[in-house]
Design an enzyme around this catalytic site. Structure first.
Site, PDB file in Angstrom:
ATOM      1  N   TYR A 115      -4.448  33.597  -7.868  1.00 50.75           N
ATOM      2  CA  TYR A 115      -4.098  33.678  -9.287  1.00 50.75           C
ATOM      3  C   TYR A 115      -3.679  32.265  -9.695  1.00 50.75           C
ATOM      4  O   TYR A 115      -2.604  31.797  -9.337  1.00 50.75           O
ATOM      5  CB  TYR A 115      -2.976  34.693  -9.506  1.00 50.75           C
ATOM      6  CG  TYR A 115      -3.487  36.098  -9.814  1.00 50.75           C
ATOM      7  CD1 TYR A 115      -4.647  36.572  -9.237  1.00 50.75           C
ATOM      8  CD2 TYR A 115      -2.808  36.927 -10.707  1.00 50.75           C
ATOM      9  CE1 TYR A 115      -5.120  37.845  -9.528  1.00 50.75           C
ATOM     10  CE2 TYR A 115      -3.273  38.202 -11.010  1.00 50.75           C
ATOM     11  CZ  TYR A 115      -4.437  38.654 -10.410  1.00 50.75           C
ATOM     12  OH  TYR A 115      -4.905  39.904 -10.703  1.00 50.75           O
ATOM     13  N   THR A 155      -4.176  33.500 -18.765  1.00 48.35           N
ATOM     14  CA  THR A 155      -3.848  32.365 -19.636  1.00 48.35           C
ATOM     15  C   THR A 155      -2.599  32.547 -20.494  1.00 48.35           C
ATOM     16  O   THR A 155      -2.465  31.869 -21.511  1.00 48.35           O
ATOM     17  CB  THR A 155      -5.036  32.035 -20.558  1.00 48.35           C
ATOM     18  OG1 THR A 155      -5.320  33.199 -21.353  1.00 48.35           O
ATOM     19  CG2 THR A 155      -6.260  31.621 -19.773  1.00 48.35           C
ATOM     20  N   GLU A 194      -2.961  48.531 -14.453  1.00 47.37           N
ATOM     21  CA  GLU A 194      -1.669  48.550 -15.149  1.00 47.37           C
ATOM     22  C   GLU A 194      -1.684  49.435 -16.402  1.00 47.37           C
ATOM     23  O   GLU A 194      -1.431  48.961 -17.506  1.00 47.37           O
ATOM     24  CB  GLU A 194      -1.270  47.115 -15.527  1.00 47.37           C
ATOM     25  CG  GLU A 194      -1.114  46.223 -14.315  1.00 47.37           C
ATOM     26  CD  GLU A 194      -0.772  44.782 -14.656  1.00 47.37           C
ATOM     27  OE1 GLU A 194       0.035  44.188 -13.932  1.00 47.37           O
ATOM     28  OE2 GLU A 194      -1.301  44.240 -15.657  1.00 47.37           O
ATOM     29  N   ASP A 232      -7.555  42.564 -24.402  1.00 46.85           N
ATOM     30  CA  ASP A 232      -6.230  42.858 -23.845  1.00 46.85           C
ATOM     31  C   ASP A 232      -5.293  43.232 -24.988  1.00 46.85           C
ATOM     32  O   ASP A 232      -5.721  43.293 -26.153  1.00 46.85           O
ATOM     33  CB  ASP A 232      -5.701  41.662 -23.021  1.00 46.85           C
ATOM     34  CG  ASP A 232      -4.874  42.156 -21.826  1.00 46.85           C
ATOM     35  OD1 ASP A 232      -3.886  42.882 -22.059  1.00 46.85           O
ATOM     36  OD2 ASP A 232      -5.227  41.842 -20.682  1.00 46.85           O
ATOM     37  N   HIS A 239      -3.875  48.021 -21.387  1.00 45.08           N
ATOM     38  CA  HIS A 239      -4.176  46.692 -21.938  1.00 45.08           C
ATOM     39  C   HIS A 239      -5.049  46.798 -23.191  1.00 45.08           C
ATOM     40  O   HIS A 239      -5.982  46.007 -23.379  1.00 45.08           O
ATOM     41  CB  HIS A 239      -4.863  45.819 -20.875  1.00 45.08           C
ATOM     42  CG  HIS A 239      -3.928  45.369 -19.781  1.00 45.08           C
ATOM     43  ND1 HIS A 239      -3.057  44.324 -19.933  1.00 45.08           N
ATOM     44  CD2 HIS A 239      -3.717  45.851 -18.534  1.00 45.08           C
ATOM     45  CE1 HIS A 239      -2.351  44.166 -18.808  1.00 45.08           C
ATOM     46  NE2 HIS A 239      -2.733  45.085 -17.951  1.00 45.08           N
TER      47      HIS A 239
HETATM   48  C1  ACM Z   1      -4.200  42.146 -13.151  1.00 46.54           C
HETATM   49  O1  ACM Z   1      -3.720  41.082 -12.761  1.00 46.54           O
HETATM   50  N1  ACM Z   1      -3.499  42.961 -13.918  1.00 46.54           N
HETATM   51  C2  ACM Z   1      -5.541  42.555 -12.771  1.00 46.54           C
END
Ligand code: ACM
Length: 545
Positions: free
Chosen positions: A409, A460, A318, A175, A246
């Protein structure tokens, strides 16, 4: 017997019990070796039972066998006084899941590392349990990029997953804030990309910083160990290398991967970015060049060597298009490829790796943004922005893993109280997770068949160590495991009170024995409860995430 996840059917318990003690023998038929090893390495040491090898028909013994008249992953556990306990699985995994049920029947001490009463005689009440999973993908995603989880922590989570009959570990390995996997041909990915100078503490608008470096990565040997440890527990590990967004940590390591013309213009000629120290969505995304494609093919070649499973996750979520709009290089690429716009450029980028992976016998999976450009046959989608992406994917004939952020989530807070640690996101209680339904009612039976499973995602940003990961993940992962495994009724008809009771009388004690730092069941008590998420409209993007 307070089993979690609940099995399909229990006949019993009736009078009498099978007694296990130090002399109880085990007979392990062909194909049951993983379970036999697990009995001797985990269950036996917990209770001080050596499980010596014995003949198949030893009275009072434990018998393991594969019976392919049962479905894959299904099992039948039969406990008959004097005769013994038999676990019959549809395949090796089924036998292993049956052994996980046996562990719960033996009581919470069976979840310890070392015995409290070594070799004590333990009774398993007479009964027959018939069980099989609802979904074949019962997943947990660990984001080891935002905060690194050392290898031993990952092995521990594999044990926790096995205890809950979960079978897919999705590792979010890269990321903006860190690159966590050794790639031999590109050493700077970990030398540079696995460390950041400091870390935002809390959500991205927080004024607080932790002013110390954070980092770490898995060597290729670490990865081999994780994959092998998972395979022993019938868990597949799905690696995620997130592209083309990312990716700031990779660009910090190899600046030519970035949109250098745009970055140079905004940084007075320099193109050196740092590994990102804040949360959110970085605007620094991969340049859509041949160099980037060849670089990531090199990365994926090493990834495929390490991860033998069917699926490889390429992220795809994203990806802000701002740099591509401003980059002469990206614009020239759009023109050369005859594409309409930057969205089509992203689809072209994903499509490249879709074909590349298919040609190597693997299947691409990505976050639901990847649907936007059309996908190759065989590609699958992780539906995270609610159900819509998953519905569209299933209708287009693609397999789907349902993981809508509104329900699963697990970084989102569990209670509205001011004392939740670093309280980000919507409130998602244990009951909300228990009432999560992975298959939307709009789908026909045939479309619903494309929902191959479901996954809970542990991002996290606000979990800097194992204790915080445990707190956010448990007890909600136990509710999630029941959703993924058990054939529960429609959400409104689910007996949450019974689940809560099984948690109270047995499962928290199992988690205690496993050393899990779960959120304690301090409430809200039933009379204080807000309506579950089903009683409220689904909100938009959560606050403070
Ligand atoms: C994500 O929560 N960006 C997959």
């Amino acid at each position: 017997m307070q089993l979690i996840p609940a099995p399909r059917a229990i006949d019993g318990p009736t009078r009498g019990a099978v007694l296990f003690d130090r002399s109880t023998p085990v007979w392990a038929g062909p194909g049951t070796e993983t379970t036999e090893r697990w009995l001797r390495s985990t269950l036996g040491p917990a209770l001080g039972l050596p499980f010596p090898a014995g003949p198949k028909d030893a009275p009072g013994g434990l018998r393991l066998l594969v019976d392919d008249s049962l479905e894959p992953e299904a099992y039948r556990l039969t406990a008959v006084p004097h005769a013994g306990v038999e676990i019959r699985g549809g395949d090796a995994a089924g036998v292993f899941w049956g052994a996980q049920t046996l562990r719960q029947l033996l009581g919470p001490d069976a979840f310890r590392r070392a015995p409290v009463r070594p070799g004590a005689t333990l009774g398993i009440p007479s009964q027959v349990i018939e069980d099989a999973p609802r979904f074949r993908w019962r997943g947990l995603m660990l984001d080891v990029a935002r905060h690194f989880m050392p290898k031993d922590g990952v092995l521990r989570y594999l044990d926790l997953m096995a205890a809950h009959k979960l079978n897919v570990l999705h590792l979010h390995l890269t990321d903006d804030q860190g690159w966590r996997i050794e790639i031999k041909r590109y050493p700077r990915l970990t030398e540079v990309g696995s460390w950041r100078a400091r870390t935002k503490f809390g959500h991205r608008a927080s004024p607080l910083w932790e002013e110390k470096p954070h980092g770490g990565h898995y060597t290729q040997d670490d990865i081999r160990e994780i994959v092998a440890y998972a395979a022993e527990r019938h868990i597949a590990v799905v690696p995620e290398i997130d592209v083309p967004g990312h990716s700031q940590a990779a660009i910090a390591a190899y600046p030519e991967l970035g949109n250098t013309d745009v970055i140079a213009a905004s940084m007075a000629g320099g193109t050196a970015l740092s590994v990102w120290d804040n949360w959110g969505i970085s605007s620094n995304v991969l340049a859509p060049t041949d160099n980037t494609l060849r670089f990531y093919e090199g990365v994926f070649e090493e990834v495929l060597e390490l991860f033998p499973g069917e699926f490889v996750h390429i992220g795809g979520d994203e990806c802000p298009k701002d740099q591509w709009r401003r980059s002469a290089v990206a614009q020239a690429r759009i023109e050369e490829l005859g594409l309409a716009d930057e969205d089509e450029l992203q689809a072209w980028f994903i499509g490249h790796f879709d074909k590349w992976l298919s040609a190597r016998g693997r299947r691409l999976i990505g976050w639901d943004e990847i649907l936007e450009g059309g996908l190759a046959e065989g590609a699958a989608v992780s539906s995270w922005r609610g159900y819509a992406g998953g519905i569209a994917a299933a209708r287009a004939g693609h397999d789907v893993v349902m993981c809508p952020e509104q329900f699963v989530y697990l970084d989102h807070r569990q209670d509205a109280g001011a004392d939740e640690p670093v309280p980000i996101g919507h409130v998602r209680t244990l009951e909300d997770v228990y009432r999560f339904e992975p298959v939307p009612a709009q789908l026909t039976d045939e479309e619903a068949g494309h929902v191959i499973g479901t996954q809970a995602n542990v991002w996290t940003e606000v979990m800097e160590d194992q204790g915080r990961v445990d707190y956010q993940t448990f007890p909600r992962l136990a509710a999630f495991a029941e959703v993924a495994w058990s054939a529960l009724p429609a959400p409104q008809e689910r007996d949450f009170a019974d689940f809560d009771r099984r948690m109270a009388v047995a499962h928290y004690r199992r988690l205690d024995a496993l050393g899990v730092a779960y959120r304690p069941p301090t409430g809200p008590w039933p009379w204080q409860k807000r309506p579950g998420v089903l009683g409220r409209p689904l909100e938009g993007p959560p606050p403070n995430r």
